[in-house]
Scaffold this motif. Structure first.
Motif, PDB file in Angstrom:
ATOM      1  N   ASN A  58       0.861  -1.177   0.000  1.00 14.54           N
ATOM      2  CA  ASN A  58       0.000   0.000   0.000  1.00 14.54           C
ATOM      3  C   ASN A  58       0.902   1.234   0.000  1.00 14.54           C
ATOM      4  OD1 ASN A  58      -2.040   1.799   0.176  1.00 14.54           O
ATOM      5  ND2 ASN A  58      -2.642   1.287   2.261  1.00 14.54           N
ATOM      6  N   PHE A  59       0.810   2.022  -1.023  1.00 11.59           N
ATOM      7  CA  PHE A  59       1.587   3.250  -1.114  1.00 11.59           C
ATOM      8  C   PHE A  59       0.640   4.427  -0.880  1.00 11.59           C
ATOM      9  CE2 PHE A  59       3.945   0.234  -3.771  1.00 11.59           C
ATOM     10  CZ  PHE A  59       5.204   0.353  -3.206  1.00 11.59           C
ATOM     11  N   ALA A  65       3.148   0.362   3.306  1.00  8.82           N
ATOM     12  CA  ALA A  65       2.745  -0.697   4.227  1.00  8.82           C
ATOM     13  C   ALA A  65       2.461  -1.973   3.432  1.00  8.82           C
ATOM     14  CB  ALA A  65       1.497  -0.273   4.978  1.00  8.82           C
ATOM     15  N   GLU A  66       2.830  -3.062   4.020  1.00  7.70           N
ATOM     16  CA  GLU A  66       2.533  -4.367   3.414  1.00  7.70           C
ATOM     17  C   GLU A  66       1.168  -4.807   3.906  1.00  7.70           C
ATOM     18  OE1 GLU A  66       5.551  -7.167   4.356  1.00  7.70           O
ATOM     19  OE2 GLU A  66       7.060  -6.170   3.164  1.00  7.70           O
TER      20      GLU A  66
END
Length: 194
Positions: A58-59, A65-66
């Motif tokens: 997640n950008f 975040a993974e």
């Protein structure tokens, strides 16, 4: 001599099994396939269980975040408007048809084998009869040749004896050919094309 060698070279076995035929084996495979189709149709009545997994990055604004996701889902159809029942009945009917085809192919093969053996026996008897006829006509030809040389008979009788002997030789060759064809047909029935 070559005609007799060809005639004696093969003998037919009395224990020809229709179950060794490719036709029967194909019908057997079709029956097994229809059994599997019934099992597949029965499987439509069971719920479907699925495992799902997801991984991603997640950008967001300045953050990374993974994301991991995993889950199990169960799909239980409540009502399908008779589709499962129709599929199951269709598979059962296909299985009954394959059973009938298997029995019919076995019975047809047995009948064809009996017919082929009878044709072989007939051709064998015909060859034996033609051999004896050929021996007899050979003696007649020799007798007519001696009679012609001594002036007792005319050339017509000698030529008639020669022609009858040649016809018997020709018939013997045809009978051996017929016997070979009948053996090949029996082989085709019981084994299939090679």
């Amino acid at each position: 001599d070559s005609v007799e060698d060809t005639y004696d070279e093969e003998r037919v076995s009395d224990t020809v099994d229709p179950k060794n035929s490719l036709i029967y084996k194909k019908a057997l495979l079709d029956r097994q396939k229809s059994k599997k189709a019934i099992a597949k149709a029965k499987a439509l009545y069971y719920p479907k269980v699925a495992f799902n997994a997801y991984y991603g990055d997640n950008f967001a604004e300045g953050e990374k975040a993974e994301l991991w996701q995993a889950g199990v889902s169960i799909n239980i159809p409540l009502y399908d408007f008779g589709n499962r029942s129709a599929q199951f009945q269709k598979a059962k009917i296909a299985h009954m048809i394959s059973e009938l085809k298997l029995k019919n192919s076995y019975l047809k093969l047995q009948s064809d084998i009996v017919d082929a053996k009878e044709h072989i026996a007939t051709a064998t008897a015909k060859i034996e009869a033609l051999k004896k006829q050929l021996e007899f006509l050979t003696k007649i030809e020799e007798t007519e040749k001696i009679k012609y040389q001594n002036g007792v008979s005319d050339v017509y009788d000698l030529l008639l004896a020669i022609s009858k002997k040649r016809k018997a030789e020709s018939d013997l060759i045809g009978a051996v050919y017929d016997l070979t064809m009948q053996r090949a047909y029996l082989n085709y029935i019981t084994v299939g094309e090679k």
